[in-house]
Scaffold this motif. Structure first.
Motif, PDB file in Angstrom:
ATOM      1  N   THR A  84       0.840  -1.197   0.000  1.00 39.81           N
ATOM      2  CA  THR A  84       0.000   0.000   0.000  1.00 39.81           C
ATOM      3  C   THR A  84       0.873   1.244   0.000  1.00 39.81           C
ATOM      4  O   THR A  84       1.983   1.243   0.553  1.00 39.81           O
ATOM      5  CB  THR A  84      -0.945   0.020   1.208  1.00 39.81           C
ATOM      6  OG1 THR A  84      -1.784   1.188   1.135  1.00 39.81           O
ATOM      7  CG2 THR A  84      -0.179   0.050   2.509  1.00 39.81           C
TER       8      THR A  84
ATOM      9  N   LYS B   7      -3.056   3.977   6.345  1.00 43.39           N
ATOM     10  CA  LYS B   7      -3.292   2.535   6.465  1.00 43.39           C
ATOM     11  C   LYS B   7      -2.010   1.818   6.864  1.00 43.39           C
ATOM     12  O   LYS B   7      -2.029   0.895   7.683  1.00 43.39           O
ATOM     13  CB  LYS B   7      -3.838   1.979   5.149  1.00 43.39           C
ATOM     14  CG  LYS B   7      -4.132   0.490   5.199  1.00 43.39           C
ATOM     15  CD  LYS B   7      -4.660  -0.043   3.872  1.00 43.39           C
ATOM     16  CE  LYS B   7      -6.053   0.414   3.593  1.00 43.39           C
ATOM     17  NZ  LYS B   7      -6.636  -0.292   2.402  1.00 43.39           N
TER      18      LYS B   7
ATOM     19  N   GLU C  32      -1.422   2.164  10.485  1.00 46.41           N
ATOM     20  CA  GLU C  32      -2.343   1.315  11.232  1.00 46.41           C
ATOM     21  C   GLU C  32      -1.920  -0.142  11.178  1.00 46.41           C
ATOM     22  O   GLU C  32      -1.889  -0.839  12.208  1.00 46.41           O
ATOM     23  CB  GLU C  32      -3.762   1.477  10.682  1.00 46.41           C
ATOM     24  CG  GLU C  32      -4.808   0.669  11.435  1.00 46.41           C
ATOM     25  CD  GLU C  32      -6.217   0.980  10.971  1.00 46.41           C
ATOM     26  OE1 GLU C  32      -6.725   2.063  11.303  1.00 46.41           O
ATOM     27  OE2 GLU C  32      -6.798   0.142  10.260  1.00 46.41           O
TER      28      GLU C  32
ATOM     29  N   ARG D 169      -9.883  -4.592  10.564  1.00 45.31           N
ATOM     30  CA  ARG D 169      -8.494  -4.819  10.176  1.00 45.31           C
ATOM     31  C   ARG D 169      -7.687  -5.364  11.351  1.00 45.31           C
ATOM     32  O   ARG D 169      -6.829  -6.232  11.174  1.00 45.31           O
ATOM     33  CB  ARG D 169      -7.896  -3.522   9.645  1.00 45.31           C
ATOM     34  CG  ARG D 169      -6.597  -3.711   8.859  1.00 45.31           C
ATOM     35  CD  ARG D 169      -6.164  -2.425   8.178  1.00 45.31           C
ATOM     36  NE  ARG D 169      -7.065  -2.109   7.066  1.00 45.31           N
ATOM     37  CZ  ARG D 169      -7.901  -1.083   7.054  1.00 45.31           C
ATOM     38  NH1 ARG D 169      -7.980  -0.263   8.081  1.00 45.31           N
ATOM     39  NH2 ARG D 169      -8.669  -0.859   6.014  1.00 45.31           N
TER      40      ARG D 169
END
Length: 222
Positions: free
Chosen positions: A28, A33, A36, A204
């Motif tokens: 990514t 994200k 995280e 997630r």
């Protein structure tokens, strides 16, 4: 390596302490994200070095053309492995709204068109639910996270958390639809929770905690 024994709902302990540092690529460019994902994995896998796509030479990334979260995640991870030779973790996640027959689903990030824009996506979702009463504003966040290891080993896990859609954005923490999503058993949106509170209940977080022992067992030493 097997995962540590844990009672239902307990947070797994660290996996792989004392081992040589190993590397995994998180496929990514999304910095929020990536932060995280790294925040959730690091306590569980302290000996693993986590890289993002900005840390490796650029390559042509695939369009997310699959009809399922798992399909898109596998597409991204397989491509990352082919171009870098590193074990790769990729996720595809989205918001599935009951009143919209499960949409936006895999189209969540680009629900309002391109370029991707969180604020515009949130505005469009609220417009679509403008006349929908509280009892029909149910939704679920779903995350499919995959690990692909050079040589063909593939592992797929899914995390899901139910909740509802607020009538207006609340706070600006997190990313995506976090300002609108209120998880079950909580009165605040994801955006109003601290990172640690969100990780404990998020889709997630659940998927990555399930993936951690698979990473420990399948990552080669660098």
């Amino acid at each position: 390596m097997t995962s540590p024994t844990a009672s239902p709902g307990a947070t797994p302990g660290p996996v792989g302490k004392g081992q040589a540092t190993r590397r995994v690529l998180l496929a990514t460019h999304n910095r929020k994200k990536l932060v995280e994902l790294d925040r959730i994995l690091r306590p569980l896998l302290p000996a693993v070095e986590v890289l993002g796509l900005d840390d490796v030479p650029a390559y042509d990334e695939p369009a997310e053309t699959e009809a399922t979260f798992a399909g898109n995640a596998l597409l991204k991870a397989r491509t990352a492995v082919a171009h870098t030779g590193l074990p790769a973790v990729a996720d595809d996640s989205g918001l599935c709204v009951d009143a919209l027959n499960g949409m936006p689903g895999v189209l969540s990030a680009r629900w309002s068109g391109r370029p991707k824009d969180d604020a515009r996506n949130n505005w469009l979702l609220l417009e679509q639910l403008a006349d929908v009463p509280d009892e029909r504003r149910g939704a679920a966040f779903v995350a499919c996270v995959v690990l692909v290891v050079p040589g063909g080993s593939e592992h797929v896990v899914e995390g899901r958390v139910g909740g509802s859609i607020a009538h207006a954005p609340r706070a600006d923490g997190g990313f995506g639809y976090d300002p609108l999503f209120v998880p079950e058993g909580v009165t605040r949106t994801f955006a109003e929770l601290s990172p640690e509170e969100k990780d404990a209940v998020s889709h997630r977080g659940r998927a990555l905690r399930e993936l951690a022992p698979l990473l420990a067992a399948n990552l080669p030493e660098s």
